[in-house]
Design a protein around this motif. Structure first.
Motif, PDB file in Angstrom:
ATOM      1  N   LYS A 193       0.823  -1.220   0.000  1.00 23.74           N
ATOM      2  CA  LYS A 193       0.000   0.000   0.000  1.00 23.74           C
ATOM      3  C   LYS A 193       0.853   1.265   0.000  1.00 23.74           C
ATOM      4  N   TRP A 194       1.959   1.254   0.750  1.00 21.19           N
ATOM      5  CA  TRP A 194       2.716   2.492   0.967  1.00 21.19           C
ATOM      6  C   TRP A 194       3.872   2.704   0.020  1.00 21.19           C
ATOM      7  N   ASN A 195       4.330   1.627  -0.630  1.00 28.73           N
ATOM      8  CA  ASN A 195       5.476   1.693  -1.534  1.00 28.73           C
ATOM      9  C   ASN A 195       5.631   2.987  -2.311  1.00 28.73           C
ATOM     10  N   VAL A 196       4.559   3.408  -2.966  1.00 27.00           N
ATOM     11  CA  VAL A 196       4.636   4.574  -3.850  1.00 27.00           C
ATOM     12  C   VAL A 196       4.226   5.847  -3.111  1.00 27.00           C
ATOM     13  N   LEU A 197       3.191   5.760  -2.277  1.00 32.32           N
ATOM     14  CA  LEU A 197       2.696   6.955  -1.573  1.00 32.32           C
ATOM     15  C   LEU A 197       3.716   7.463  -0.553  1.00 32.32           C
ATOM     16  N   ASP A 198       4.439   6.537   0.090  1.00 36.59           N
ATOM     17  CA  ASP A 198       5.455   6.911   1.073  1.00 36.59           C
ATOM     18  C   ASP A 198       6.595   5.881   1.012  1.00 36.59           C
ATOM     19  N   PRO A 199       7.586   6.145   0.139  1.00 33.64           N
ATOM     20  CA  PRO A 199       8.677   5.167  -0.036  1.00 33.64           C
ATOM     21  C   PRO A 199       9.381   4.813   1.271  1.00 33.64           C
ATOM     22  N   ALA A 200       9.465   5.752   2.223  1.00 31.93           N
ATOM     23  CA  ALA A 200      10.102   5.435   3.506  1.00 31.93           C
ATOM     24  C   ALA A 200       9.285   4.381   4.250  1.00 31.93           C
ATOM     25  N   ALA A 201       7.968   4.569   4.311  1.00 32.63           N
ATOM     26  CA  ALA A 201       7.101   3.592   4.985  1.00 32.63           C
ATOM     27  C   ALA A 201       7.166   2.238   4.280  1.00 32.63           C
ATOM     28  N   GLY A 202       7.233   2.261   2.951  1.00 35.44           N
ATOM     29  CA  GLY A 202       7.340   1.019   2.186  1.00 35.44           C
ATOM     30  C   GLY A 202       8.614   0.266   2.553  1.00 35.44           C
ATOM     31  N   ALA A 203       9.734   1.007   2.655  1.00 33.60           N
ATOM     32  CA  ALA A 203      11.016   0.372   2.993  1.00 33.60           C
ATOM     33  C   ALA A 203      11.009  -0.152   4.423  1.00 33.60           C
ATOM     34  N   ILE A 204      10.425   0.605   5.335  1.00 32.12           N
ATOM     35  CA  ILE A 204      10.347   0.163   6.736  1.00 32.12           C
ATOM     36  C   ILE A 204       9.561  -1.153   6.809  1.00 32.12           C
ATOM     37  N   ALA A 205       8.466  -1.212   6.079  1.00 32.43           N
ATOM     38  CA  ALA A 205       7.652  -2.430   6.073  1.00 32.43           C
ATOM     39  C   ALA A 205       8.422  -3.591   5.439  1.00 32.43           C
ATOM     40  N   ARG A 206       9.153  -3.307   4.382  1.00 35.34           N
ATOM     41  CA  ARG A 206       9.952  -4.344   3.702  1.00 35.34           C
ATOM     42  C   ARG A 206      11.001  -4.915   4.668  1.00 35.34           C
ATOM     43  N   GLY A 207      11.694  -4.039   5.369  1.00 33.71           N
ATOM     44  CA  GLY A 207      12.721  -4.486   6.316  1.00 33.71           C
ATOM     45  C   GLY A 207      12.126  -5.366   7.402  1.00 33.71           C
ATOM     46  N   ALA A 208      10.971  -4.948   7.929  1.00 36.75           N
ATOM     47  CA  ALA A 208      10.317  -5.738   8.977  1.00 36.75           C
ATOM     48  C   ALA A 208       9.882  -7.096   8.406  1.00 36.75           C
ATOM     49  N   SER A 209       9.413  -7.099   7.170  1.00 38.23           N
ATOM     50  CA  SER A 209       8.956  -8.350   6.555  1.00 38.23           C
ATOM     51  C   SER A 209      10.096  -9.353   6.410  1.00 38.23           C
ATOM     52  N   ILE A 210      11.281  -8.854   6.046  1.00 38.05           N
ATOM     53  CA  ILE A 210      12.437  -9.757   5.905  1.00 38.05           C
ATOM     54  C   ILE A 210      12.688 -10.460   7.244  1.00 38.05           C
ATOM     55  N   ASP A 211      12.551  -9.718   8.339  1.00 33.43           N
ATOM     56  CA  ASP A 211      12.738 -10.321   9.675  1.00 33.43           C
ATOM     57  C   ASP A 211      11.611 -11.298  10.001  1.00 33.43           C
ATOM     58  N   GLU A 212      10.381 -10.923   9.659  1.00 33.71           N
ATOM     59  CA  GLU A 212       9.238 -11.767  10.029  1.00 33.71           C
ATOM     60  C   GLU A 212       9.288 -13.130   9.329  1.00 33.71           C
ATOM     61  N   ILE A 213       9.836 -13.156   8.110  1.00 33.48           N
ATOM     62  CA  ILE A 213       9.994 -14.444   7.409  1.00 33.48           C
ATOM     63  C   ILE A 213      10.821 -15.391   8.278  1.00 33.48           C
ATOM     64  N   ARG A 214      11.912 -14.841   8.819  1.00 35.34           N
ATOM     65  CA  ARG A 214      12.818 -15.644   9.649  1.00 35.34           C
ATOM     66  C   ARG A 214      12.105 -16.122  10.916  1.00 35.34           C
ATOM     67  N   HIS A 215      11.343 -15.212  11.548  1.00 34.92           N
ATOM     68  CA  HIS A 215      10.637 -15.596  12.778  1.00 34.92           C
ATOM     69  C   HIS A 215       9.627 -16.717  12.505  1.00 34.92           C
ATOM     70  N   LEU A 216       8.873 -16.555  11.425  1.00 37.74           N
ATOM     71  CA  LEU A 216       7.866 -17.564  11.088  1.00 37.74           C
ATOM     72  C   LEU A 216       8.520 -18.900  10.759  1.00 37.74           C
ATOM     73  N   SER A 217       9.587 -18.817  10.001  1.00 40.47           N
ATOM     74  CA  SER A 217      10.205 -20.036   9.507  1.00 40.47           C
ATOM     75  C   SER A 217      10.906 -20.810  10.634  1.00 40.47           C
ATOM     76  N   VAL A 218      11.696 -20.108  11.433  1.00 44.19           N
ATOM     77  CA  VAL A 218      12.408 -20.800  12.517  1.00 44.19           C
ATOM     78  C   VAL A 218      11.412 -21.316  13.567  1.00 44.19           C
ATOM     79  N   GLY A 219      10.403 -20.510  13.904  1.00 51.68           N
ATOM     80  CA  GLY A 219       9.389 -20.949  14.868  1.00 51.68           C
ATOM     81  C   GLY A 219       8.716 -22.234  14.400  1.00 51.68           C
ATOM     82  N   SER A 220       8.392 -22.290  13.104  1.00 54.44           N
ATOM     83  CA  SER A 220       7.751 -23.498  12.559  1.00 54.44           C
ATOM     84  C   SER A 220       8.673 -24.703  12.676  1.00 54.44           C
ATOM     85  N   THR A 221       9.957 -24.486  12.415  1.00 56.77           N
ATOM     86  CA  THR A 221      10.911 -25.606  12.487  1.00 56.77           C
ATOM     87  C   THR A 221      11.030 -26.127  13.918  1.00 56.77           C
ATOM     88  N   ILE A 222      11.038 -25.217  14.894  1.00 51.03           N
ATOM     89  CA  ILE A 222      11.143 -25.655  16.297  1.00 51.03           C
ATOM     90  C   ILE A 222       9.952 -26.551  16.653  1.00 51.03           C
TER      91      ILE A 222
END
Ligand SMILES: [Fe+2]
Ligand SMILES: [Fe+2]
Length: 323
Positions: A193-222
């Motif tokens: 949603k924010w990518n174009v309207l607010d590139p800073a917000a888009g990047a912040i969300a992207r960075g958080a998403s990269i981390d959340e992938i790891r949290h979801l994936s490692v949690g599932s493996t445990i």
């Protein structure tokens, strides 16, 4: 000497949240402290340590003008920053209860990740011209009801498992499936949603998403590995997931999401010229979507993600299907 950055933590190489959360299988042994210090601190965060975005990802002036677009992002960031702050505190109990070094190191990094998410969401509120002296009061005012009705009940549920019942695996399952699994699609939607309207917000969300992938994936493996080694634990896991599903059914998140999406709708219309051709996903212009459609889209992503993670963990996905 150049540092080898894993594909899934490189800013330009990491998959999107849905793709990554459905297809990437990471283990706590793999995602240890050294992995984090190399791949995240020197990879994902390179050039984005302070604010979660780079100088080339600015906050446009229109995001500081009073109106529904700014209100929508203020609401989103206030609520998400409180959720991340509260999650950080709860994760301290996961560190305390970790059964071995791999789990301790991984949850120590997840704790830092969530504290960092809270920080960059808060700092972006300052970039939206919320005065620094008023920041705590603004966050409190905007997020108080959401925190009480949505964040606290699900985090309390996780705390009961990991702290009060001494059930580390149950706690990991609750965090991975009920908390991260349900909130992740909202994060994916935010980025789009924010990518174009607010590139800073888009990047912040992207960075958080990269981390959340790891949290979801490692949690599932445990959870998966524990079930393979201790099949007798399965009934207890199913019981806790069933209680988690019932709890989630009674939580009024839809009201808050729709309130935010209504604000976004009005704001997006005012700034329609900026996103004329922008597609929220291939073939669908963001401008043509409605608040209900975006809510339904996130729900659909939740189900798809849950199906693939459950298959990986060896759990019947029906246990979390919200009817
Ligand atoms: Fe987070
Ligand atoms: Fe997370």
């Amino acid at each position: 000497m150049t540092t080898e950055i894993p594909v899934e933590t490189g800013w330009d190489t990491a998959p999107g949240l849905l793709d990554g959360a459905m297809n990437l299988n990471l283990t706590p042994e793999q995602c240890d402290l050294a992995y984090w210090l190399r791949g995240v601190a020197q990879g994902t965060l390179l050039g984005r340590v302070e604010t979660g975005h780079s100088a080339a990802e600015p906050t446009p002036d229109h995001m500081r003008e009073p109106g529904p677009l700014r209100d929508a992002l203020v609401m989103e960031l206030a609520c998400r920053s409180v959720a991340e702050t509260e999650a950080t505190k709860v994760l301290a109990h996961y560190v305390a209860a970790a059964p071995g070094a791999p789990e301790l190191e991984f949850f120590a990094t997840q704790l830092i990740d969530e504290a960092r998410h809270a920080m960059v969401f808060r700092k972006h509120l300052l970039e939206l011209a919320v005065p620094e002296a008023e920041l705590p009061a603004v966050i409190e005012r905007v997020s108080a009801d959401y925190t009480r009705e949505v964040v606290d009940p699900i985090l309390d549920f996780a705390l009961r498992a990991v702290r009060d019942e001494g059930d580390f695996i149950g706690g990991v399952a609750v965090f991975t499936i009920v908390i991260e699994g349900v909130l992740a699609p909202a994060a994916e939607l935010s980025e789009r949603k924010w990518n174009v309207l607010d590139p800073a917000a888009g990047a912040i969300a992207r960075g958080a998403s990269i981390d959340e992938i790891r949290h979801l994936s490692v949690g599932s493996t445990i959870v998966r590995d524990h079930l393979l080694k201790h099949p007798e634990y399965r009934p207890r896991l199913m019981d806790i997931l069933e209680r988690g599903r019932k709890l989630w059914e009674g939580i009024p998140d839809r009201r808050y999401v729709l309130e935010r999406e209504e604000l976004f709708q009005a704001g997006m219309r005012q700034h329609a010229a900026l996103i004329q051709e922008y597609e929220v996903f291939p073939g669908r212009r963001l401008l043509d979507t409605t608040p209900e459609e975006r809510y339904a889209l996130a729900e659909r992503w939740t189900d798809q993600m849950a199906d693939s993670r459950f298959a990986y963990m060896g759990i019947d996905p029906a246990v979390m299907r919200i009817v």
